[in-house]
Design an enzyme around this catalytic site. Sequence first.
Site, PDB file in Angstrom:
ATOM      1  N   LYS A 123      24.020 -18.787 100.423  1.00 60.72           N
ATOM      2  CA  LYS A 123      23.107 -17.986  99.611  1.00 60.72           C
ATOM      3  C   LYS A 123      21.721 -18.092 100.235  1.00 60.72           C
ATOM      4  O   LYS A 123      21.375 -19.097 100.867  1.00 60.72           O
ATOM      5  CB  LYS A 123      23.079 -18.480  98.165  1.00 60.72           C
ATOM      6  CG  LYS A 123      22.485 -19.858  97.972  1.00 60.72           C
ATOM      7  CD  LYS A 123      22.518 -20.296  96.525  1.00 60.72           C
ATOM      8  CE  LYS A 123      21.926 -21.702  96.371  1.00 60.72           C
ATOM      9  NZ  LYS A 123      22.062 -22.237  95.014  1.00 60.72           N
ATOM     10  N   ASP A 154      -0.022 -25.619  91.802  1.00 63.83           N
ATOM     11  CA  ASP A 154       0.711 -26.722  91.165  1.00 63.83           C
ATOM     12  C   ASP A 154       1.655 -27.456  92.093  1.00 63.83           C
ATOM     13  O   ASP A 154       2.243 -28.456  91.691  1.00 63.83           O
ATOM     14  CB  ASP A 154       1.527 -26.178  89.989  1.00 63.83           C
ATOM     15  CG  ASP A 154       2.757 -25.418  90.453  1.00 63.83           C
ATOM     16  OD1 ASP A 154       3.861 -25.671  89.932  1.00 63.83           O
ATOM     17  OD2 ASP A 154       2.630 -24.562  91.344  1.00 63.83           O
ATOM     18  N   THR A 186       1.074 -15.888  97.040  1.00 67.48           N
ATOM     19  CA  THR A 186       2.419 -16.360  96.718  1.00 67.48           C
ATOM     20  C   THR A 186       3.355 -16.169  97.895  1.00 67.48           C
ATOM     21  O   THR A 186       3.133 -15.307  98.752  1.00 67.48           O
ATOM     22  CB  THR A 186       2.980 -15.603  95.496  1.00 67.48           C
ATOM     23  OG1 THR A 186       4.315 -16.016  95.240  1.00 67.48           O
ATOM     24  CG2 THR A 186       2.957 -14.108  95.715  1.00 67.48           C
ATOM     25  N   GLY A 187       4.393 -16.969  97.923  1.00 67.44           N
ATOM     26  CA  GLY A 187       5.409 -16.832  98.955  1.00 67.44           C
ATOM     27  C   GLY A 187       6.506 -15.852  98.587  1.00 67.44           C
ATOM     28  O   GLY A 187       7.394 -15.574  99.397  1.00 67.44           O
ATOM     29  N   ASN A 239       2.794 -27.215  98.373  1.00 68.18           N
ATOM     30  CA  ASN A 239       2.418 -26.152  99.297  1.00 68.18           C
ATOM     31  C   ASN A 239       1.045 -25.560  98.984  1.00 68.18           C
ATOM     32  O   ASN A 239       0.546 -24.727  99.733  1.00 68.18           O
ATOM     33  CB  ASN A 239       3.474 -25.045  99.288  1.00 68.18           C
ATOM     34  CG  ASN A 239       3.634 -24.411  97.922  1.00 68.18           C
ATOM     35  OD1 ASN A 239       3.361 -25.040  96.903  1.00 68.18           O
ATOM     36  ND2 ASN A 239       4.078 -23.172  97.888  1.00 68.18           N
ATOM     37  N   ARG A 244       4.435 -13.193 100.481  1.00 69.25           N
ATOM     38  CA  ARG A 244       5.026 -13.777 101.691  1.00 69.25           C
ATOM     39  C   ARG A 244       3.966 -14.588 102.428  1.00 69.25           C
ATOM     40  O   ARG A 244       3.793 -14.481 103.638  1.00 69.25           O
ATOM     41  CB  ARG A 244       5.586 -12.682 102.592  1.00 69.25           C
ATOM     42  CG  ARG A 244       6.720 -11.883 102.013  1.00 69.25           C
ATOM     43  CD  ARG A 244       7.942 -12.729 101.768  1.00 69.25           C
ATOM     44  NE  ARG A 244       9.125 -11.965 101.422  1.00 69.25           N
ATOM     45  CZ  ARG A 244      10.241 -12.504 100.960  1.00 69.25           C
ATOM     46  NH1 ARG A 244      10.310 -13.808 100.774  1.00 69.25           N
ATOM     47  NH2 ARG A 244      11.284 -11.762 100.682  1.00 69.25           N
ATOM     48  N   ASP A 262      -2.113 -19.631  92.997  1.00 70.79           N
ATOM     49  CA  ASP A 262      -0.683 -19.578  93.285  1.00 70.79           C
ATOM     50  C   ASP A 262       0.015 -18.842  92.142  1.00 70.79           C
ATOM     51  O   ASP A 262      -0.574 -18.628  91.079  1.00 70.79           O
ATOM     52  CB  ASP A 262      -0.161 -21.014  93.403  1.00 70.79           C
ATOM     53  CG  ASP A 262       1.345 -21.068  93.641  1.00 70.79           C
ATOM     54  OD1 ASP A 262       1.854 -20.262  94.419  1.00 70.79           O
ATOM     55  OD2 ASP A 262       2.000 -21.915  93.004  1.00 70.79           O
TER      56      ASP A 262
END
Length: 1036
Positions: free
Chosen positions: A555, A772, A664-665, A775, A746, A377
């Site tokens: 936002k 960590d 990663t997102g 997710n 993404r 991650d």
Amino acid sequence: MDSLLKCCKPPEPQERKVFLGQNWKGVLETYSGHPVPTKFVSNEVKNTKYSLLMFIPKVLYEQFKVFINLYFLAIAVSQLIPDLRVTAVWANLLPLMLVISITMCREAYDDLMRWRRDREVNKSLYKRLTPAGIVNVTSEKIKVGDLIYVEKDCRIPADMILLRTTEKSGSCFLRTDQLDGETDWKLRLAVGTTQKLSSDEEILRCGSSIYAEKPQKAIYNFIGNFHSLLPTESEEPLNIENTLWANTVMATGTALGAVIYTGKETRSCMNTNDTPSKTGHTDSELNNMTKLLFLLSVILSTSLLLLKGINKLWYKDFVRFIVIFSYIIPINLRVNLDLSKIWYSICIHNDDKIPGTVARNTTIPEELGRIRYLLSDKTGTLTKNEMIFKKLHLGTVSFDTETFPEVREHLVSQYKKETKPGGKVRETLAFRVAEAVQALAICHNVTPSGTQLSDMKQEHLYMYETSPLITESSLSYDKMQYQAASPDEIALVEWTEEVNLTLVHRDRQLLRLRTPGGRIEEFEILLTFPFTSESKRMGIIVRDVINGEISFVMKGADVVMINIVQYNDWLEEECSNMAREGLRTLVVAKKRLSKDQYDDFERRYNKAKLSVNDRAAQMRQVQMTLEGDMKLLCVTGVEDQLQPGVRTTLELLGNAGISVWMLTGDKLETATNIAVSSCLVQRTTPIFTFKPVETRIETHNELNNFRKQNENALVIQGDSIMACLEHYEQEFVNLAMVSPAVVVCRCSPTQKAAIVHLIKKHSNKPVAAIGDGGNDVSMIQAADLGVGIVGKEGKQASLAADFSINQFSYIGRLLLWHGRNSYNRCASLSQYIFHRGLILSIIQAIFIALFHFVSIALYPGEMLLGYTAVFTAFPAFLIVLDVDVESKLAMMYPELYKELQKGRAMSPKTFLMWILVSVYQGSVIMFLGLLLFQEDFIHVVSITFTVLIVTELLMVILTIETWHWLMAIAQVLSLAVYGGFIVFLPQYFDPNFLLSPDFLLKFIALTSASCLPLFIMKYLRTKFAPPIYAKLQQSE
């Protein structure tokens, strides 16, 4: 019978209507066409695996499902039949009973600990509100519909709806780290109707009921309604903010809640899954070797039977041969390996160079030494998850850390004017800056938890509570402390405080800001729209207390906000620029609403909130009618700093031959920048960015483009990788696996787990995953070896992982040093134990062949049991202390790890070598022993057995690389114990014969013939063809 079974079955989870203050047990009503159950599950916590009655049957069943245990049980049972008996029954039964007993003791201890923990929870006392007053009740006796008080720092015993709190605002905070792994406190709000009541007892008299949806796993969603008859009939929607889930902890105040779910229907229990059982590659190889040894024993038995000749009672001889050669398969292998793995785990835990590291799974530490792929991650793993506000961009002008003082000056200038941001004035730069900063200070879910007013007189406190204006001279300020679910939000609010627009108060109805001039501005919170991973945005509607102006502030991520804000020509470009700098971006927008607009929206939104079918979708549809044509205020850039030692660790892993993939997102540009800055991708390495694809043709074309540049690092989005897997799985995997680095952006949690399964499927190499956050749990559990980091997002990943560490840089030593030791020691110990059984069986086979294929054992049961369990056990186990290189060299030369990845320490080649060594040594001991002691044939048992014991002790010395003082003690003790065995068992040994000079001379010759050639071969190999690690040690 059917009715009896139906009664015994636990009730099916159903939606329900819970009546407060009534003895409603037995009441049957319908709600939405479904019956309200009259009985719910017990709130008793029961995590034990066994009962007193079923403990022994269940443990025995689990143990004898394993082939090797069942095999030895069959061997032991066969010895109960006189015609099949080879040795004493106890000689075969005792080792099996010892192994099973150790397992039963471990299971009993573990289950006893679980029972004690359950009892502690079940006997916890709580206060229950009843018509007769407040009474004490234990946790296990709590039922649906009970009104329970929960005090500060107490565990919440069941899923409840928050009715009242001791805070006047009706709010409280929960610690949810034991549920979702997140360390940030969660804000919860009491039901408005009940919070306004004058006393708790009034709840019992107002005819209230709660509709609750069917129990489900979703811990972040809830649909319910609160219905009350007094003082007037009303209905209020309930959502996640009104809930108190079981096993969370009250962080502030005292709460009164109504129980809606108990026991196994609570969110906590429904989300408690058994950690998947993992079997390491080494264990799989050992299982295959065990099967080969079983096949070898069958072949030996069949061969001897054929050589003897088939007769009417051939099956008796065959079974006896199988029993005689049963020692080929070492029954104590599993015990030795389990104990050794516990020792490896203790070594990892006690390593002061990686403090806080915990081995939560003690069954696979040897896998640390064979990792080929590491999936990581980004946020909180490679980076600190400590957000620092770095940039504010308004379109025509931007501000960074060097120019933030200018932002403060613009705010001071604007707030000196009579018109606040949002008023109808000419939009100067100062106005635009103030409007953007004010939006950041309003649009969030942050709650101040520090002391803002440290020394205030009573009259000033009264003014603070009642007046929107207070002069700065009246107050004394301390730095605020904030609580929020996201560190990004805290970073934004802390920055607004830094530029002198400070959030000083927030509850469910009101938000207060302190301006640069010291005035307190109040905003009434009308509605909030929380952030979700699906919407990727959050919003809030507020009303200015002074002028009544209603504003909708939002936002969110640029990919969704770009379609919501008014047309502009700079947003997409500036977001990309910030992402290339490694910043996490948020787009902030605003819309003014008239009172009629808001009233119409509120009416439609409240109607959607009361719906019990597809509530979330209906609320989403209504909210979308408000979104659109919003005024773009600014874009913010927040930096997530790298963890210490990330660059050197990634370089170390790369040199060790471990391919690191980052999942990663974050958006593509941010992920790429972090990959380069962390040295995951070398600055000299070109990057191939895989274009978004959906169709088969698009995927084919893009794969062809990548094939032409397969020496480049690959950056790909999660949706694109799913398209590749759908259309060209094998081709994509082949290309990605030879890429120097892979970055997947993404990427959803489900996609992360899918990528782990993909690599495991096609590479057949050990795959590790590290993360960590919650997710990352699916990815960690899917990997062959999961590593969790205790970080800002909590302990959920750490608790679900096989190994827990405190920072990413620890992974280097964990793999390169502890992985090396665990794997090498496991391989050496396993193969030595195989050899110990093989050499015994070879001696026995030669004895049978030489003496007319008679199916009798050469050694009695006492000697066989002592051979494996006493005389060679301690020296063999101390192989776990062996070290082939020093830790300094292992870390200095990570290339050494590549030899481990090849699995050469335990392979078919090494297994065959140990078989050949066993055949050689067994043949020498038997044939040369008979040759040297022809005149003393009567002592063949004591002669060969003594040589066998000494040979095995010498083989321990041959196996190890480095001496440890305990090894020397173990060798001496083993010889001493064997000497005592000789003295106290004269029926098998003649001490006078064994101490005679003739025996000693021939014994030395026989032992030398058995072991000396092997020592010479090892010396020559070390001298002329040393392994790489030996060369490095010599150079040092």
